[in-house]
Write a protein that holds these residues in place. Structure first.
Motif, short mmCIF file in Angstrom:
data_model
loop_
_atom_site.label_atom_id
_atom_site.label_comp_id
_atom_site.label_asym_id
_atom_site.label_seq_id
_atom_site.Cartn_x
_atom_site.Cartn_y
_atom_site.Cartn_z
N VAL A 164 0.81 -1.22 0.00
CA VAL A 164 0.00 0.00 0.00
C VAL A 164 0.85 1.27 0.00
CG1 VAL A 164 -1.58 1.37 1.42
CG2 VAL A 164 -2.12 -1.01 0.91
N PRO A 165 1.94 1.36 0.78
CA PRO A 165 2.72 2.61 0.75
C PRO A 165 3.46 2.88 -0.55
CG PRO A 165 3.15 1.34 2.75
CD PRO A 165 2.43 0.44 1.82
N LEU A 166 3.51 1.93 -1.46
CA LEU A 166 4.26 2.13 -2.70
C LEU A 166 3.57 3.18 -3.58
CD1 LEU A 166 5.17 -1.55 -3.67
CD2 LEU A 166 6.63 0.14 -2.55
N PRO A 167 4.33 4.09 -4.19
CA PRO A 167 3.74 5.09 -5.09
C PRO A 167 3.56 4.52 -6.49
CG PRO A 167 6.08 5.52 -4.84
CD PRO A 167 5.77 4.32 -3.97
N PHE A 168 2.37 4.76 -7.06
CA PHE A 168 2.09 4.35 -8.44
C PHE A 168 1.77 5.62 -9.22
CE2 PHE A 168 1.03 0.76 -5.73
CZ PHE A 168 1.72 -0.27 -6.33
N CYS A 169 2.71 6.04 -10.04
CA CYS A 169 2.58 7.35 -10.67
C CYS A 169 2.50 7.31 -12.19
CB CYS A 169 3.76 8.23 -10.25
SG CYS A 169 5.38 7.50 -10.59
N GLY A 170 2.60 6.15 -12.79
CA GLY A 170 2.59 6.12 -14.25
C GLY A 170 2.05 4.85 -14.83
N PRO A 171 2.90 3.83 -15.02
CA PRO A 171 2.44 2.58 -15.63
C PRO A 171 1.33 1.94 -14.81
CG PRO A 171 4.84 2.66 -15.50
CD PRO A 171 4.33 3.80 -14.68
N ASN A 172 0.28 1.49 -15.49
CA ASN A 172 -0.85 0.86 -14.78
C ASN A 172 -1.38 -0.36 -15.49
OD1 ASN A 172 -2.01 2.16 -16.98
ND2 ASN A 172 -3.87 2.72 -15.84
N LYS A 173 -0.59 -0.94 -16.42
CA LYS A 173 -1.04 -2.12 -17.15
C LYS A 173 -0.53 -3.40 -16.47
CE LYS A 173 -1.50 0.06 -21.69
NZ LYS A 173 -1.11 0.02 -23.12
N VAL A 174 -1.45 -4.25 -16.07
CA VAL A 174 -1.13 -5.52 -15.41
C VAL A 174 -1.25 -6.64 -16.43
CG1 VAL A 174 -1.72 -7.10 -13.54
CG2 VAL A 174 -1.96 -4.63 -13.21
N ASP A 175 -0.17 -7.31 -16.72
CA ASP A 175 -0.18 -8.37 -17.73
C ASP A 175 -0.70 -9.67 -17.13
OD1 ASP A 175 0.14 -9.66 -20.12
OD2 ASP A 175 2.29 -9.99 -19.90
N SER A 176 -1.95 -9.62 -16.71
CA SER A 176 -2.62 -10.78 -16.13
C SER A 176 -4.12 -10.51 -16.10
CB SER A 176 -2.08 -11.06 -14.72
OG SER A 176 -2.64 -12.25 -14.20
N PHE A 177 -4.88 -11.45 -15.53
CA PHE A 177 -6.33 -11.27 -15.44
C PHE A 177 -6.78 -10.95 -14.02
CE2 PHE A 177 -5.23 -15.69 -14.87
CZ PHE A 177 -6.00 -16.09 -13.80
N PHE A 178 -5.83 -10.76 -13.11
CA PHE A 178 -6.15 -10.37 -11.73
C PHE A 178 -4.95 -9.69 -11.12
CE2 PHE A 178 -3.93 -14.32 -11.36
CZ PHE A 178 -3.30 -14.31 -10.12
#
Length: 336
Positions: A164-178
């Motif tokens: 949860v504390p990790l910052p997500f600021c750009g890439p948001n594509k998950v190469d999976s189905f979950f």
């Protein structure tokens, strides 16, 4: 470090298993069949064990709880996956992704702990048969089941606290189905080496240690049964073999996914499907097909289900009552 709820990424894009429309349709039909078999099979196991007084041994109590865990586990990723086959934009919100990750590891950790409890039950039954009823009493078995849920919760909450504390600021594509830790951590906009190391220990090393301990313990029990003089050694050996098969099926994909660096490998999606969709289906099939008592109890239960005018509300009430009573271990047969 920037907090997860302050992240610029509010949703993740799930790339799924395939982009081809024909392949998606084929996979939808295939997985729908799997999912349609999982729920009735596990519900039938619970109803059979709860309604038959002959299935009052601790082993069946643990099996009913295992079936309940499978029902919950199969409700985390398959519904979303099936819905995404007909969606052009396969997305999941940040909170939904964290919830999916939490419940996946919560139920998976609880199931691993329950398998360890089942191994302890077999050890006491084979090596300490005279003390079996005293050691594996109803309160003890109930504590072991509750302990399995607590272990799963602790394992999962550690994963969430780390991610949860990790910052997500750009890439948001998950190469999976979950959503899973192996995919989400790679999208963080920071150095995640320390986080990956902690997750590897919490998931990978823990799974590998449990797997080795279970295989060794069942191997020792199998040798002891084979060389013993007990009249029931054939049944005990069959039970041990069944448990070994289940352990290998469950731990195999999990070891492949978590016991390695968080990088892309050729069979990641195949193993993910086996881990989240296929292996829960194997639980009822293996345990019922290799257990004569359960098969006979199922036939007795199904033979009582003659066509008669029963309100659907009454049926749902009976099923709900049986599901809730799984944890109480009261082997009073249901009234027809």
């Amino acid at each position: 470090m920037q907090q997860g709820n302050q992240s610029a990424v509010k949703e993740f894009v799930l790339l799924g298993l395939s982009q081809a429309r024909e392949v998606q349709l084929l996979l939808f039909i295939l997985f729908l069949v799997f999912y349609s078999l999982v729920l009735p099979a596990n519900v039938l196991i619970i109803l059979t064990i709860r309604s038959d007084p002959h299935l009052g041994a601790p082993m069946y109590f643990f099996l009913a709880n295992l079936a309940f865990l499978d029902i919950c586990y199969c409700s985390v990723t398959p519904p979303k996956m099936l819905a995404d086959f007909f969606s052009r934009h396969k997305t999941i919100s940040y909170k939904g992704c964290m919830a999916q990750l939490f419940f996946l590891h919560f139920l998976g950790g609880a199931e691993i702990s329950l398998l360890i409890s089942m191994a302890i039950d077999r050890y006491v039954a084979i090596c300490r048969p005279l003390n079996y009823s005293n050691v594996m009493s109803k309160p003890t078995c109930s504590v072991m089941v509750v302990g399995s849920w607590c272990v799963g919760f602790m394992h999962s909450i550690i994963q969430v606290i780390l991610i949860v504390p990790l910052p997500f600021c750009g890439p948001n594509k998950v190469d999976s189905f979950f959503c899973d830790i192996t995919q989400i951590v790679k999208l963080a906009c920071t150095d995640t080496y320390t986080v990956e190391l902690f997750m590897f220990v919490n998931s990978g090393i823990s799974i590998l240690i449990c797997f080795i301990l279970l295989l060794v313990s069942y191997g020792i029990l199998l040798v002891k049964v084979r060389t013993g003089l007990s009249q029931g050694k054939s049944k005990a050996a069959s039970t041990c073999i069944t448990h070994i098969i289940m352990v290998v099926i469950m731990f195999g994909p999990a070891i492949y996914i978590y016991c390695r660096p968080f990088m892309e490998f050729p069979f990641d999606k195949v193993m993910a499907v086996l881990h989240t969709v296929v292996f829960p289906l194997m639980n009822p099939m293996i345990y019922t097909l290799r257990n004569r008592e359960i098969k006979q109890a199922m036939w007795r239960l199904l033979s009582k289900c003659r066509p008669r005018k029963i309100s659907s509300v009454v049926v749902l009430q009976q099923v709900f009552h049986q599901m809730l009573s799984v944890f109480l271990w009261e082997n009073t047969p249901s009234k027809p």
